[in-house]
Design a protein around this motif. Sequence first.
Motif, short mmCIF file in Angstrom:
data_model
loop_
_atom_site.label_atom_id
_atom_site.label_comp_id
_atom_site.label_asym_id
_atom_site.label_seq_id
_atom_site.Cartn_x
_atom_site.Cartn_y
_atom_site.Cartn_z
N LEU A 100 0.79 -1.39 0.23
CA LEU A 100 -0.33 -0.31 0.02
C LEU A 100 0.76 1.62 0.03
O LEU A 100 1.95 1.70 0.93
CB LEU A 100 -1.13 -0.40 0.94
N HIS A 101 0.88 1.73 -1.25
CA HIS A 101 2.30 3.15 -1.07
C HIS A 101 0.88 4.20 -1.23
O HIS A 101 -0.34 5.00 -1.59
CB HIS A 101 1.76 2.98 -2.70
N VAL A 102 0.91 5.43 0.27
CA VAL A 102 0.07 6.43 0.50
C VAL A 102 1.78 8.05 0.59
O VAL A 102 2.69 7.37 0.90
CB VAL A 102 -0.01 6.80 1.75
N ARG A 127 -7.91 -7.65 4.87
CA ARG A 127 -9.09 -7.29 3.88
C ARG A 127 -8.38 -6.59 2.35
O ARG A 127 -8.84 -7.74 1.31
CB ARG A 127 -9.85 -6.03 4.61
N LEU A 128 -7.93 -5.80 2.87
CA LEU A 128 -6.95 -4.21 0.95
C LEU A 128 -5.65 -6.27 0.61
O LEU A 128 -5.92 -5.97 -0.88
CB LEU A 128 -6.32 -3.73 1.61
N ILE A 161 -11.22 10.42 4.37
CA ILE A 161 -11.93 10.42 4.13
C ILE A 161 -10.76 11.38 5.22
O ILE A 161 -10.09 11.65 5.88
CB ILE A 161 -12.21 9.67 5.91
N GLY A 162 -11.69 12.30 6.45
CA GLY A 162 -11.37 13.60 7.11
C GLY A 162 -10.21 14.46 6.33
O GLY A 162 -9.01 14.75 7.00
N ARG A 163 -10.83 14.15 5.22
CA ARG A 163 -9.57 15.37 3.78
C ARG A 163 -7.91 14.93 4.02
O ARG A 163 -7.22 15.69 4.33
CB ARG A 163 -9.62 16.79 4.83
N GLY A 164 -8.31 14.19 3.93
CA GLY A 164 -6.62 12.95 3.54
C GLY A 164 -6.49 13.01 5.01
O GLY A 164 -4.64 12.28 5.46
N VAL A 223 -14.71 -3.32 0.59
CA VAL A 223 -13.76 -4.16 1.65
C VAL A 223 -14.73 -3.55 2.63
O VAL A 223 -13.70 -4.31 3.89
CB VAL A 223 -12.80 -4.60 1.10
N ASP A 224 -14.84 -2.45 2.61
CA ASP A 224 -14.78 -2.46 4.48
C ASP A 224 -14.05 -1.43 5.37
O ASP A 224 -14.19 -2.03 5.96
CB ASP A 224 -16.34 -2.78 5.30
N GLU A 225 -12.85 -1.37 4.85
CA GLU A 225 -11.52 -1.81 5.41
C GLU A 225 -11.10 0.47 5.97
O GLU A 225 -11.04 1.18 4.39
CB GLU A 225 -10.30 -1.79 4.60
N ASP A 226 -10.77 1.29 6.50
CA ASP A 226 -10.82 2.80 6.76
C ASP A 226 -8.71 2.12 7.57
O ASP A 226 -8.75 1.49 8.21
CB ASP A 226 -11.89 3.15 8.33
N ILE A 227 -8.24 3.35 6.98
CA ILE A 227 -6.99 3.36 7.77
C ILE A 227 -6.28 4.72 7.71
O ILE A 227 -6.66 5.54 7.09
CB ILE A 227 -6.00 2.50 6.85
N LEU A 228 -6.15 4.77 9.12
CA LEU A 228 -5.68 6.40 9.75
C LEU A 228 -4.35 6.50 9.08
O LEU A 228 -3.75 5.35 9.41
CB LEU A 228 -6.05 6.98 11.24
#
Length: 80
Positions: free
Chosen positions: A22-24, A41-42, A56-59, A67-72
């Motif tokens: 995963l690249h950010v 999940r990813l 989400i939250g402006r980045g 896949v219902d995945e959230d990552i901070l």
Amino acid sequence: MPISAARFDPTATDVWTDSDLLHVVMADGRELSVPLEWFPRLRDASSEQRSRWRFIGRGKGIHWPDVDEDILVASLLRLS
């Protein structure tokens, strides 16, 4: 002479995945890459599902609805 801490704002501006990572891209230009293995999940999602994400939250976070995945983003920085 006092030393002041730099203000840290963990905000992402772009996201993508390849077969293993995963690249950010961060707002300050840094790029963070972490193993998909950390996010089952990813890891198990199709490349098409991984390509459908939104900030989400402006980045401050990333959401993958398929896949219902959230990552901070801040948590990625702590993990790496």
